[in-house]
Motif scaffolding. Structure first.
Motif, PDB file in Angstrom:
ATOM      1  N   VAL A 168      -5.130   6.555   0.350  1.00 21.71           N
ATOM      2  CA  VAL A 168      -5.674   5.939  -0.869  1.00 21.71           C
ATOM      3  C   VAL A 168      -6.896   6.725  -1.326  1.00 21.71           C
ATOM      4  O   VAL A 168      -7.043   7.021  -2.516  1.00 21.71           O
ATOM      5  CB  VAL A 168      -6.008   4.447  -0.639  1.00 21.71           C
ATOM      6  CG1 VAL A 168      -6.772   3.868  -1.825  1.00 21.71           C
ATOM      7  CG2 VAL A 168      -4.738   3.645  -0.386  1.00 21.71           C
TER       8      VAL A 168
ATOM      9  N   LYS B 140      -3.356   5.227   6.065  1.00 21.67           N
ATOM     10  CA  LYS B 140      -3.197   4.603   4.744  1.00 21.67           C
ATOM     11  C   LYS B 140      -4.510   4.637   3.964  1.00 21.67           C
ATOM     12  O   LYS B 140      -4.525   4.917   2.770  1.00 21.67           O
ATOM     13  CB  LYS B 140      -2.692   3.172   4.894  1.00 21.67           C
ATOM     14  CG  LYS B 140      -1.250   3.084   5.364  1.00 21.67           C
ATOM     15  CD  LYS B 140      -0.798   1.650   5.492  1.00 21.67           C
ATOM     16  CE  LYS B 140       0.524   1.496   6.168  1.00 21.67           C
ATOM     17  NZ  LYS B 140       1.586   2.358   5.773  1.00 21.67           N
TER      18      LYS B 140
ATOM     19  N   VAL C 242       0.848  -1.196   0.000  1.00 25.41           N
ATOM     20  CA  VAL C 242       0.000   0.000   0.000  1.00 25.41           C
ATOM     21  C   VAL C 242       0.882   1.245   0.000  1.00 25.41           C
ATOM     22  O   VAL C 242       0.609   2.213  -0.715  1.00 25.41           O
ATOM     23  CB  VAL C 242      -0.976   0.003   1.202  1.00 25.41           C
ATOM     24  CG1 VAL C 242      -1.784   1.298   1.246  1.00 25.41           C
ATOM     25  CG2 VAL C 242      -1.906  -1.199   1.128  1.00 25.41           C
TER      26      VAL C 242
ATOM     27  N   TYR D   8      -4.644  -1.643  -5.167  1.00 21.77           N
ATOM     28  CA  TYR D   8      -5.126  -1.717  -3.786  1.00 21.77           C
ATOM     29  C   TYR D   8      -5.810  -3.064  -3.553  1.00 21.77           C
ATOM     30  O   TYR D   8      -5.632  -3.684  -2.501  1.00 21.77           O
ATOM     31  CB  TYR D   8      -6.075  -0.556  -3.494  1.00 21.77           C
ATOM     32  CG  TYR D   8      -6.380  -0.388  -2.033  1.00 21.77           C
ATOM     33  CD1 TYR D   8      -5.372  -0.111  -1.111  1.00 21.77           C
ATOM     34  CD2 TYR D   8      -7.679  -0.491  -1.553  1.00 21.77           C
ATOM     35  CE1 TYR D   8      -5.638   0.045   0.240  1.00 21.77           C
ATOM     36  CE2 TYR D   8      -7.963  -0.325  -0.209  1.00 21.77           C
ATOM     37  CZ  TYR D   8      -6.942  -0.055   0.683  1.00 21.77           C
ATOM     38  OH  TYR D   8      -7.218   0.097   2.021  1.00 21.77           O
TER      39      TYR D   8
ATOM     40  N   VAL E  17     -13.380   2.738  -1.897  1.00 19.69           N
ATOM     41  CA  VAL E  17     -12.362   2.133  -1.030  1.00 19.69           C
ATOM     42  C   VAL E  17     -13.020   1.194  -0.027  1.00 19.69           C
ATOM     43  O   VAL E  17     -12.589   0.054   0.155  1.00 19.69           O
ATOM     44  CB  VAL E  17     -11.535   3.217  -0.301  1.00 19.69           C
ATOM     45  CG1 VAL E  17     -10.544   2.584   0.665  1.00 19.69           C
ATOM     46  CG2 VAL E  17     -10.812   4.102  -1.301  1.00 19.69           C
TER      47      VAL E  17
END
Length: 194
Positions: A130, A126, A69, A93, A151
């Motif tokens: 993203v 994190k 990541v 991802y 996500v």
């Protein structure tokens, strides 16, 4: 013949694997260092040589399994903010999530505990990084919701799909397709605006 460093790395990896399995199986709070040592058939002192606490073990697992990541974030910050880049961010991802599946399932199933540990903040940072790669700063609120939902769809999909029948690759592809559709819709909304 294995070098002393290689043997230490193998032992460290074994400790991480057994600990994560026990954390997922019976919960982080209910797992002791003694139990981890017993499952490894080593003394508690031998375990202390590598890790002083359960949190040290968990932090090391996160560092090792979350490095893809970090690599993704570094790569994506250098790319143009195109739909293709955003779809590639989601694809990479997905790869990172699925390769670290036991860790992310542990996090999903132990949210209250994770929130109180340092990995909770690491994980949140994190996740938000993203998300920032997928959303445009000036996007309307609905598009910002779509980008964070993309996500979360990856996380929820990975968790939910483990109980559904079917080929793992087909399930993974379906989750990725849904997330990418959300991003494509966001991108279309932004490019169609007069």
């Amino acid at each position: 013949m294995a070098t002393p460093h290689a043997r230490r790395s193998d032992t460290r990896r074994r400790i991480q694997d057994v600990a994560l399995e026990l954390f997922a199986e019976q919960g982080y709070e209910k797992t002791s260092l003694r139990e981890i040592a017993e499952h490894l058939d080593v003394t508690k002192a031998a375990l202390y040589y590598h890790f002083r606490t359960k949190e040290d073990i968990l932090n090391s697992i996160v560092e090792d399994l979350a490095s893809p990541v970090d690599e993704l974030i570094a790569w994506a910050t250098e790319q143009p903010r195109t739909l293709e880049t955003k779809c590639e961010v989601l694809r990479r991802y997905a790869d990172a999530l699925w390769s670290a599946g036991p860790l992310f399932r542990f996090i999903q199933e132990n949210q209250a505990t994770v929130r109180d540990l340092s990995i909770g903040e690491t994980f949140k940072t994190k996740l938000l990084a993203v998300h920032s790669l997928l959303k445009d700063p000036d996007a309307p609120l609905t598009d910002q919701v779509r980008s964070i939902t993309a996500v979360f769809a990856m996380h929820a999909g990975m968790f939910a799909m483990q109980n559904l029948e079917g080929d793992p690759e087909d399930k993974r592809a379906a989750v990725l397709e849904v997330a990418q559709e959300l991003i494509a819709r966001t991108y279309r909304d932004q490019t169609d605006t007069p």
